[in-house]
Design an enzyme around this catalytic site. Structure first.
Site, mmCIF file in Angstrom:
data_model
loop_
_atom_site.group_PDB
_atom_site.id
_atom_site.type_symbol
_atom_site.label_atom_id
_atom_site.label_comp_id
_atom_site.label_asym_id
_atom_site.label_seq_id
_atom_site.Cartn_x
_atom_site.Cartn_y
_atom_site.Cartn_z
ATOM 1 N N GLY A 74 -32.415 12.934 34.192
ATOM 2 C CA GLY A 74 -33.138 12.405 33.669
ATOM 3 C C GLY A 74 -33.359 12.932 31.921
ATOM 4 N N GLY A 125 -27.286 -1.853 28.443
ATOM 5 C CA GLY A 125 -28.779 -1.536 27.972
ATOM 6 C C GLY A 125 -29.828 -0.988 28.724
ATOM 7 N N ASP A 132 -30.777 1.727 25.864
ATOM 8 C CA ASP A 132 -32.261 0.521 24.730
ATOM 9 C C ASP A 132 -33.381 0.776 25.571
ATOM 10 O OD1 ASP A 132 -30.612 0.806 22.727
ATOM 11 O OD2 ASP A 132 -30.120 -0.876 23.694
#
Length: 202
Positions: free
Chosen positions: A117, A141, A144
């Site tokens: 986390g 990704g 991002d």
């Protein structure tokens, strides 16, 4: 910076870039610094993801060039491994986030921990969000996507812990999608926050 539409940066709600850009050349390091300063002078929220890439420079080079930028950053995002490798920080993620925020006067610092986390330091408090378990189709990704979810939350008035939940939910959604872009709606993110990982497989 003279080649860029700096007025658009000054008029934005937020300006975001990562450590990949200044790693590419001296010109881009100067440009990154100039844009962060211009955004700050205009009162624009500035977010920066350290995002260390070992193929672009050494940890020592990255630390030397990136540290001066942090004083122009409001929201700093750094992976726990990058904090250790580049910034020579160890200890609990919450301690790392707090110490970086104090040292560089950042409004908020988020330390990501992969499957463990993420942790955020803000206003003298530490907030944690667990990663959501899901079947991974494509992990590329997801970092991002995490930042996108975080900034979307902050820019729509969410508190840091709520934005952190949005970030982890957006990252989880991205992992279920092929390709490197997460195309999700606020409703998708809210559903995952409310319903947990089960909602991802809806």
């Amino acid at each position: 910076p003279d080649e860029l539409a700096v007025d658009r940066v000054r008029a934005a709600d937020a300006f975001y870039t990562s450590g990949i850009t200044p790693a590419l050349s001296e010109t881009l390091r100067e440009t990154t610094a100039a844009l962060l300063k211009a955004a700050g002078e205009a009162g624009v929220t500035r977010a920066f993801d350290l995002n260390y890439r070992s193929k672009l420079w050494t940890p020592a080079e990255a630390a030397e060039k990136l540290r001066p930028l942090f004083e122009h950053v409001d929201v700093l995002i750094v992976a726990e491994r990058d904090a250790e490798t580049v910034l020579d920080r160890d200890g609990e993620a919450g301690q790392i986030a707090h110490s970086l925020g104090v040292e560089h006067d950042c409004e908020a610092v988020v330390v990501t921990r992969g499957e463990a986390g993420a942790v955020a330091a803000h206003g003298g408090e530490i907030h944690e969000a667990d990663a959501l378990e899901t079947d991974t189709v494509d992990p590329v990704g997801s970092g991002d996507a995490f930042v996108g979810g975080l900034l979307a939350g902050l820019l729509t008035g969410s508190s840091v812990p709520v934005a952190l939940d949005a970030a982890t939910a957006t990252a989880a959604l991205k992992r279920t999608v092929a390709g490197d872009a997460a195309v999700v709606t606020p409703e998708d993110v809210t559903a995952v926050i409310d319903g947990g990982a089960d909602e991802i497989d809806r």
